[in-house]
Scaffold this motif. Structure first.
Motif, short mmCIF file in Angstrom:
data_model
loop_
_atom_site.label_atom_id
_atom_site.label_comp_id
_atom_site.label_asym_id
_atom_site.label_seq_id
_atom_site.Cartn_x
_atom_site.Cartn_y
_atom_site.Cartn_z
N GLY A 124 0.85 -1.22 0.11
CA GLY A 124 0.07 0.10 -0.14
C GLY A 124 0.87 1.22 0.10
O GLY A 124 0.47 2.02 -0.52
N TRP A 125 1.89 1.24 0.69
CA TRP A 125 2.97 2.34 0.77
C TRP A 125 3.33 2.50 -0.92
O TRP A 125 3.42 3.46 -1.35
N GLY A 126 3.81 1.56 -1.33
CA GLY A 126 4.11 1.56 -2.99
C GLY A 126 3.11 2.05 -3.65
O GLY A 126 3.55 3.10 -4.47
N MET A 127 1.83 1.70 -3.49
CA MET A 127 0.82 2.27 -4.39
C MET A 127 0.49 3.61 -4.15
O MET A 127 0.46 4.49 -4.99
N SER A 128 0.65 4.26 -2.77
CA SER A 128 0.78 5.68 -2.61
C SER A 128 1.80 6.39 -3.00
O SER A 128 1.63 7.51 -3.74
N SER A 131 4.24 10.17 -7.12
CA SER A 131 5.09 10.26 -8.04
C SER A 131 4.60 11.22 -9.17
O SER A 131 5.47 11.80 -9.93
N ILE A 132 3.28 11.10 -9.63
CA ILE A 132 2.79 11.59 -10.89
C ILE A 132 3.09 13.24 -10.67
O ILE A 132 3.33 13.69 -11.74
N GLY A 157 12.47 12.34 -13.72
CA GLY A 157 12.53 11.68 -12.39
C GLY A 157 11.26 11.31 -11.86
O GLY A 157 10.92 10.35 -11.43
N ALA A 158 10.08 12.23 -12.05
CA ALA A 158 8.60 11.85 -12.10
C ALA A 158 8.29 10.60 -12.71
O ALA A 158 7.74 9.68 -11.94
N PHE A 167 7.54 6.98 -10.77
CA PHE A 167 6.27 6.49 -10.91
C PHE A 167 6.34 4.78 -11.36
O PHE A 167 5.75 4.01 -10.83
N LEU A 168 7.32 4.59 -12.44
CA LEU A 168 7.44 3.35 -13.04
C LEU A 168 7.88 2.43 -11.87
O LEU A 168 7.80 1.34 -12.05
N PHE A 169 8.86 2.83 -11.14
CA PHE A 169 9.51 2.19 -10.32
C PHE A 169 8.41 1.68 -9.09
O PHE A 169 8.23 0.44 -8.55
#
Length: 442
Positions: A107-111, A116-117, A296-297, A301-303
């Motif tokens: 969930g942290w990763g999703m947030s 990142s967007i 970077g954004a 986002f991809l990462f």
């Protein structure tokens, strides 16, 4: 109730590889490698994967296919009227507990993918940003719930229309994003320092903890000892090739972990950050790296999408373990079992989620709630499950029976080497690791 089977060998390999490829590869492997000196750890880890991971992987697949049951049902079938079913129960418990906090981190990763967007401003205090996120209440609960909903939706759809269909899309995406990140990382000025750290062994960094971390990581990343491989193996047909499939799973899992290092360390070194940042490498160091990076954004986002995909392919295997138990042993409808267990796991995941806010005063051996869940899973549950499985195969069910099952329709045969490893090397190594881990923790 008629049981589903994988519709193709490729479908099973992708699903089992997806089970193995998860946060252990993208989140855990890089920071453990970084804190253990880079390439020296990598060599020990690969050795552990081959000598310990592969024999246990074959054993769990053989048990699953032989019985066509969930972990508890599998041990009951092979060892009726004995306590061996408790080994399967430990696997079900392991998958349950791990998924409860795994979903929190996912969930942290999703947030962070959403964050990142808009891009991260250079100069942002990323430690404070991460601390603010995990110590809040609503946002982590929302993302924890969102990730569990995705997991439940896949499992509720079934083996073929759910797991197999989803991993055929997600696994190619995972590799594509990984290679894009590697390209960006390697083209940064100063990336060579990261490659040297990652690929040139520093034997002075090796100690007993390095071996403990390498073997624990092998179990965690291959989904061993948690019933997932037994459960996935139970959907194999007699025509499927266990030995080769196990080899492919081991290869893909190790490849993704290895490639993740190429995506992360060159960028970390190129932009002057610490590779031994620990768990904060993913959510503190890497966002800071992306903030300094051209485009970077996009790459941030991809990462974090990569992190979420990897987490999802593993989480569905963990939920499948507990769902298969209810379906096989109690005749539950798959959808009902999926939603029931999904809600229960979500609820059990609340204490580690709130361990940075409401439960911040909790400490076990100096660890917070999430680290406590992780400690019990990786130090106690998974190694113990792997140890008892090796003893069961080597001495009770018999390595001869396991070899016979694994060698069916296999062009690559196992034999003496497998028997020696599963009877002697695997149990000895796991006992040493459990002992050292307990000593280090107390």
């Amino acid at each position: 109730m008629e049981r589903e089977n994988w519709t193709s060998k490729f479908g099973f390999i992708l699903a089992a590889s997806g089970s193995a490829i998860g946060l252990g590869n993208i989140w855990r492997f890089p920071y453990i490698t970084g804190t253990n000196g880079g390439a020296a750890f990598l060599l020990i880890y690969i050795t552990a994967i081959i000598l310990i991971g592969y024999p246990v992987l074959i054993s769990e697949m053989a048990i699953g296919r032989k019985t066509a049951r969930n972990p508890i049902g599998a041990f009951k079938k092979l060892a009726p009227d004995t306590p061996w079913w408790l080994v399967g129960a430990l696997g079900v418990l392991s998958g349950f507990v791990i998924l409860s906090y795994y979903s929190v981190v996912a969930g942290w990763g999703m947030s962070y993918a959403v964050k990142s967007i808009g891009g991260f401003a250079d100069g942002t205090d990323f430690a404070a940003l991460f601390g603010s996120h995990i110590s809040s209440t609503f946002s982590p609960i929302f993302w924890h719930a969102a990730f569990m909903f995705l997991t439940v939706a896949v499992i509720g759809a079934g083996i073929v229309n759910g797991i197999q269909k989803v991993v055929k899309v997600l696994m190619p995406m995972l590799f594509l994003i990984t290679f894009l990140l590697i390209f960006r990382s390697l083209t940064l000025e100063g990336a060579l320092k990261g490659l040297i750290f990652y690929l040139k062994p520093d034997l002075s960094a090796v100690n007993l903890q390095t071996f403990v971390d390498a073997i624990s990581q092998a179990f965690f990343t291959l989904s061993l000892g948690m019933g997932a491989i037994i459960t996935y193996g139970s959907y194999l047909s007699e025509n499927d090739n266990i030995n080769e499939s196990a080899g492919y799973v081991m290869f893909f899992d190790t490849a993704v972990a290895f490639l993740a290092g190429f995506a992360i360390f060159p960028a970390v070194f190129a932009l002057g950050f610490d590779p031994a940042a620990g768990p904060g490498l993913t959510f503190i160091t890497l966002p800071a790296v992306f903030a300094k990076m051209p485009l970077g954004a996009l790459f941030s986002f991809l990462f974090f999408i990569l992190l979420t995909i990897a987490a999802l392919t593993s989480s569905i295997s963990m939920l499948e373990v507990v769902v298969a138990f209810l379906v096989d042993e109690y005749g539950w409808n798959r959808k009902k079992a999926s939603y029931f267990m999904g809600f229960l796991i979500f609820f059990v995941g609340l204490p580690p989620l709130l361990g940075y806010s409401s439960f911040s005063n909790f400490r076990f051996l100096g660890m917070d709630v999430l680290d406590t869940y992780d400690w019990f899973s990786n130090v106690i549950f998974l190694p113990t499950g792997g140890l008892l499985t090796a003893i069961f195969v080597g001495y009770y069910w018999g390595s001869t029976n396991a070899v016979e099952e694994a060698n069916k329709n296999s062009s690559f045969k196992i034999g003496k080497s497998y028997r020696f490893l599963i009877k002697y090397i695997v149990p000895a190594a796991i006992i040493i690791i459990i002992t050292l881990s307990l000593i280090n923790s107390i």
